[in-house]
Design a protein around this motif. Structure first.
Motif, PDB file in Angstrom:
ATOM      1  N   MET A  78       0.810  -1.219   0.000  1.00 51.82           N
ATOM      2  CA  MET A  78       0.000   0.000   0.000  1.00 51.82           C
ATOM      3  C   MET A  78       0.838   1.262   0.000  1.00 51.82           C
ATOM      4  SD  MET A  78      -3.347  -0.284   2.320  1.00 51.82           S
ATOM      5  CE  MET A  78      -2.635  -1.244   3.596  1.00 51.82           C
ATOM      6  N   GLU A  81      -0.071   4.867   1.888  1.00 50.40           N
ATOM      7  CA  GLU A  81      -1.460   4.728   2.341  1.00 50.40           C
ATOM      8  C   GLU A  81      -1.637   3.672   3.431  1.00 50.40           C
ATOM      9  OE1 GLU A  81      -4.361   4.542  -0.840  1.00 50.40           O
ATOM     10  OE2 GLU A  81      -3.074   5.900  -1.958  1.00 50.40           O
ATOM     11  N   ASP A 248      -4.814  -3.562  -2.784  1.00 52.61           N
ATOM     12  CA  ASP A 248      -5.541  -2.796  -3.806  1.00 52.61           C
ATOM     13  C   ASP A 248      -6.938  -2.425  -3.313  1.00 52.61           C
ATOM     14  OD1 ASP A 248      -3.336  -3.115  -5.410  1.00 52.61           O
ATOM     15  OD2 ASP A 248      -4.183  -4.751  -6.588  1.00 52.61           O
ATOM     16  N   GLN A 251      -6.610   0.402  -0.824  1.00 56.63           N
ATOM     17  CA  GLN A 251      -6.331   1.699  -1.475  1.00 56.63           C
ATOM     18  C   GLN A 251      -7.608   2.277  -2.086  1.00 56.63           C
ATOM     19  OE1 GLN A 251      -3.210   0.759  -4.248  1.00 56.63           O
ATOM     20  NE2 GLN A 251      -1.623   1.600  -2.919  1.00 56.63           N
ATOM     21  N   HIS A 254      -9.980   3.434   0.638  1.00 56.38           N
ATOM     22  CA  HIS A 254      -9.549   4.662   1.303  1.00 56.38           C
ATOM     23  C   HIS A 254      -9.876   5.882   0.436  1.00 56.38           C
ATOM     24  CE1 HIS A 254      -7.418   7.273   3.977  1.00 56.38           C
ATOM     25  NE2 HIS A 254      -6.725   7.745   2.950  1.00 56.38           N
TER      26      HIS A 254
END
Ligand code: BTN
Length: 331
Positions: A78, A81, A248, A251, A254
């Motif tokens: 990530m 993040e 993924d 991410q 988020h």
């Protein structure tokens, strides 16, 4: 399997998944157990759908090595993040949603994530069970806290579905699409399901636990246990590892949550409609009280409510229920 697995099971499986043979004696020595305990624990793994090769004189090995979930690897994938999440990898849990709801009530922070290799009593929408395979599923739940009350969470589950579809579509040549409210489908077969549970004040502090179950590599047992058409990533030709896929998903989630917190579902409506698998199809909507309404699926409104154009050509929004394709195909 609803019983709690032996506490050494997952350590043993991690040991065996290097593809090499390990003798019963070497494993017994390493784990401080008897050879018969090793045998019994591995029999438990087989009852969970895993294949263990046992060869006299050579020992045990897993013929299809599993990429086990690893919080540090997910955080690494990530990048920056990663700091938005606190990841807990659990070997076996009743349900990541149930466990995270309890942790939330105990004060767990926004961004807490529980992912599990095995769920004993995984839960689906509408009181259904959710079946997953050890090493062949991605099952996780995330906690988000909101100060804007439950009233601000309309459409959240659709946003979660969209984010997961986007994460899958980073790897898939055959696009994953959406079925209202939040199933992820490929060719009308279910790839992933989402269960969002919320608690809190109508206008004050509230939280949501979003649970995601995604099929990576299903086995026959699991396919038979499910009463609908299902698909997995292997069948789709998607070979991404589970840790990368989880990164993924996190991410995409988020990024989506940041926008959702400011603008609500309205900011996602167009994107959601572009992946709507049922647009323009003749459907039946089964309402929470079991009544059924027939019509044509016309997407969703700005709050995420399902829009059905009924037989009298009247467009109505619905907030609950479940849609299914009408096989007569009438429009
Ligand atoms: C559905 O399609 O019915 C929703 C399925 C949601 C399954 C996930 S797996 C992780 C989390 N823990 C659960 O018990 N359920 C959700």
């Amino acid at each position: 399997m609803h019983t709690r697995p032996h506490k050494a099971l997952f350590r043993l499986l991690r040991r065996l998944s290097d593809g090499h043979f390990h003798s019963g004696q070497a494993l017994a020595d390493e784990f401080g157990l008897s050879r018969s305990s090793i045998f019994n624990i591995l029999a438990q793994a087989e009852s969970m759908g895993l294949t263990i090769h046992a060869v006299r004189g050579r020992g045990y090995r897993m013929p299809e090595p599993v990429e086990w979930l690893d919080g540090e690897v997910v955080t690494h994938y990530m990048g920056a993040e990663g700091r938005n999440y606190t990841i807990h990898v659990l070997d076996s849990v009743d349900s990541t949603n149930t466990a995270l709801m309890a942790a939330a009530l105990g004060g767990a922070a926004d961004g807490t994530l529980f992912c599990a290799e095995h769920q004993r009593t995984g839960r689906g929408r509408r009181g259904r069970q959710w079946h997953s395979v050890v090493g062949g599923s991605l099952t996780f739940s995330i906690l988000w806290r909101f100060e804007t009350g439950l009233q601000s969470l309309a459409g959240l589950s659709l946003v979660v579905g969209l984010a997961i579809a986007r994460a899958v579509n980073r790897h898939s040549r055959h696009p994953a699409r959406l079925k209202w409210p939040n199933d992820i489908l490929v060719d009308y077969r279910k790839l992933a399901g989402i269960l969002v549970e919320v608690q809190g004040d109508m206008n004050g502090p509230a939280f949501a636990v979003a649970g995601v179950g995604l099929n990576v590599r299903l086995d026959e047992l699991q396919r038979d246990a499910v009463d609908q058409a299902v698909v997995d990533l292997v069948e789709m030709g998607v070979t991404v590892g589970r840790n990368q896929l989880l990164a993924d998903c996190l991410q995409e989630l988020h990024a989506a949550l940041n926008i959702f917190r400011q603008h609500g579902f309205a900011a996602f409506r167009e994107a959601w409609l572009s992946l709507d698998a049922y647009a323009g199809r003749a459907v039946a909507l089964t309402l929470p009280d079991s009544r059924s309404v027939q019509g044509v699926a016309c997407g969703v409104d700005e709050t995420g409510a399902f829009l059905l154009c009924d037989m009298q050509s009247i467009l109505r929004p619905y907030n609950g229920g479940e849609i299914s394709l009408r096989l007569d195909g009438a429009r």
